[in-house]
Enzyme design. Structure first.
Site, mmCIF file in Angstrom:
data_model
loop_
_atom_site.group_PDB
_atom_site.id
_atom_site.type_symbol
_atom_site.label_atom_id
_atom_site.label_comp_id
_atom_site.label_asym_id
_atom_site.label_seq_id
_atom_site.Cartn_x
_atom_site.Cartn_y
_atom_site.Cartn_z
ATOM 1 N N HIS A 1 0.844 -1.194 0.000
ATOM 2 C CA HIS A 1 0.000 0.000 0.000
ATOM 3 C C HIS A 1 0.880 1.245 0.000
ATOM 4 C CE1 HIS A 1 -4.070 -1.676 1.453
ATOM 5 N NE2 HIS A 1 -3.354 -2.649 0.938
ATOM 6 N N TYR B 1 -8.866 5.278 7.644
ATOM 7 C CA TYR B 1 -8.989 5.555 9.083
ATOM 8 C C TYR B 1 -10.024 6.663 9.246
ATOM 9 C CZ TYR B 1 -4.683 2.980 10.232
ATOM 10 O OH TYR B 1 -3.732 2.007 10.416
ATOM 11 N N PRO C 1 -3.657 -0.591 18.646
ATOM 12 C CA PRO C 1 -3.486 -0.994 17.239
ATOM 13 C C PRO C 1 -3.627 0.136 16.220
ATOM 14 C CG PRO C 1 -5.622 -1.702 18.072
ATOM 15 C CD PRO C 1 -4.872 -1.151 19.244
ATOM 16 N N LYS D 1 1.573 -0.898 14.778
ATOM 17 C CA LYS D 1 3.001 -1.061 15.056
ATOM 18 C C LYS D 1 3.390 -2.354 15.785
ATOM 19 C CE LYS D 1 4.350 2.893 13.439
ATOM 20 N NZ LYS D 1 4.784 2.803 12.051
ATOM 21 N N TYR E 1 4.086 6.477 10.014
ATOM 22 C CA TYR E 1 3.226 5.340 9.679
ATOM 23 C C TYR E 1 4.010 4.251 8.946
ATOM 24 C CZ TYR E 1 -0.952 2.742 8.540
ATOM 25 O OH TYR E 1 -1.904 1.749 8.466
#
Ligand code: APR
Ligand code: PHB
Length: 393
Positions: free
Chosen positions: A72, A200, A292, A296, A384
């Site tokens: 991604h 998200y 979560p 990570k 990220y």
């Protein structure tokens, strides 16, 4: 029986450590309390940082993640009814994340372990660690009804958050802990992902996350109270809540399908400092837990065991203990970075029960700022996808 490194726990941390040690010619025994199917089948997270995939590739475990994992290059942040594109790779010089379930990682690691012929024992009982302050620590356990004692040069505590190794560190360690007043209700659904990237969502009813496992399977979550009983959530009600929180004004929504698995997980941030005592070294969830939201957990297990394998290889190669002495400090640097980021993602994207309209406005403004500033978006993206790490060990 004696072994150089006794490893407690055959999750990602224990298995990967065993593999890295094997590549350096260091022998290990891995002891796991559950059976193999349980460890492989349990549904866990599924996002690998660029570093984790690079490491797997570097140590000969990359074939399937490159073939079956989903790279991604971007994600979406969704709030106030709009989806905002975050070009992760473009902002980070080409770094990305990979969606590849933890169960797949564990399968690859188990296969690699079996190929080495080195010991991996499932369903061991009554595991305890002894004499960690001596140069001959040992692990006591029962296997097939017989009591066994394995003496070791070192013990690696890779037995997860509920394991026995962390309590064995004694009282010279400090625990940093934060629990959140919510959990995640997660489902696996037989539905083709309707977005090529993760989404998200911050919604006034609470957080929601759109993820996936394959071209056929969607993985979705939404925020619930921490003690929520999954039985209170019939499938129809779950879909209704998912769609309410995730649907955006441009007409996007997740595809609905048969729910294959559902559960509720509590969320916390937790760090043990230092991550070792005597000759017992913790790695992965045994030492720390992240919520979560930052994806990570598995990646920190990988970075811990890389540091630990490097330190043990240095010891066996040159007799020097200097990297072992630095292990905790080195590993904790990345752990705290990830803790900070995971906490930040969590508090920005969730509704807190004691939050007021001021907090809601502040969070919306935070998201608006992030998605309209290249500097802020770059900061989000680099955290990220995760920091690069030296792979040689
Ligand atoms: N003896 C032997 N094995 C044990 C014991 C014990 N007393 N207690 C627990 N275990 C085993 C568990 O059954 C489990 O298989 O240790 C393993 C620990 O694995 P994980 O919990 O997966 O932890 P870890 O290997 O550190 O993996 C990193 O980060 O965010 C998470 O989802 C991510 O689980 C992943 C984790
Ligand atoms: C998942 O796909 O399970 C997943 C993705 C992103 C997260 C957490 C979990 O932040």
């Amino acid at each position: 029986m004696h072994v150089q490194v006794g490893i407690v726990g055959a999750g990602p941390a224990g298995l990967l450590l065993g593999h890295l040690l094997h590549l350096k010619g260091i022998d290990s025994v891995i002891l796991e309390s559950r059976n193999r199917e349980y460890v492989i089948d349990r549904v866990r997270a599924g996002v690998l940082e660029q570093f984790t995939v690079d490491l797997m590739t570097h140590v000969g475990l990359g074939t399937r993640v490159h073939r079956e994992g989903m790279r991604h290059d971007s994600l979406y942040l969704s709030f106030a009814g709009g989806r905002h594109y975050v070009p992760l790779a473009e902002l980070t010089g080409g770094r990305a994340i990979y969606v590849y379930g933890q169960n797949e990682v564990v399968k690859d690691l188990v296969e690699a372990r079996i190929a080495t012929g080195r010991p991996l024992h499932y369903e061991v009982r009554n595991v305890s660690v002894l004499n960690i302050d001596s140069t001959r620590p040992s692990i006591r356990y029962t296997a097939n009804g017989d009591q066994e004692e394995l003496t070791c040069d070192f013990i690696a505590g890779c037995d997860g958050f509920h394991g026995i190794c962390r309590p064995a560190l004694g009282n010279l360690v400090t625990f940093y802990d934060k629990t959140y007043p919510f959990g995640w209700l997660g489902i696996l659904a037989e539905a083709a992902p309707s977005s090529e990237a993760l989404v998200y969502t911050y919604h006034e009813r609470g957080f929601a996350l759109f993820s996936m496992r394959s071209q056929r399977i969607t993985r979705l979550y939404f925020q619930v109270p921490p003690e929520e009983d999954i039985n209170q959530w019939p499938d129809d009600a779950i879909w209704q809540e998912m769609l309410t929180r995730m649907s955006t004004q441009d007409g996007w929504r997740p595809n609905v399908g048969c729910i294959l698995n559902k559960n509720v997980t509590a969320m916390r941030s937790f760090v043990t400092e230092p991550m070792c005592a005597g000759r017992l070294y913790l790695a992965g969830d045994a030492a720390h837990i992240v919520p979560p939201t930052g994806a990570k957990g598995l990646n920190l297990a990988a970075s811990d065991v890389l540091h630990l394998a490097r330190a043990l290889a240095c010891f066996y190669g040159s007799g020097s203990t200097h990297l072992l002495e630095q292990y905790s400090e080195t590993a904790l640097k990345r752990v705290w970075r990830s803790q900070r980021f995971s906490w930040w993602m969590t508090q920005t994207l969730h509704r807190f029960p004691d939050g007021n309209p001021f907090d809601h406005k502040r969070q919306l403004t935070d998201l608006d700022y992030i998605t309209s500033s290249t500097a802020a978006l770059t900061s989000l993206a680099e955290n990220y996808v995760g920091l690069p790490m030296e792979l040689a060990f």
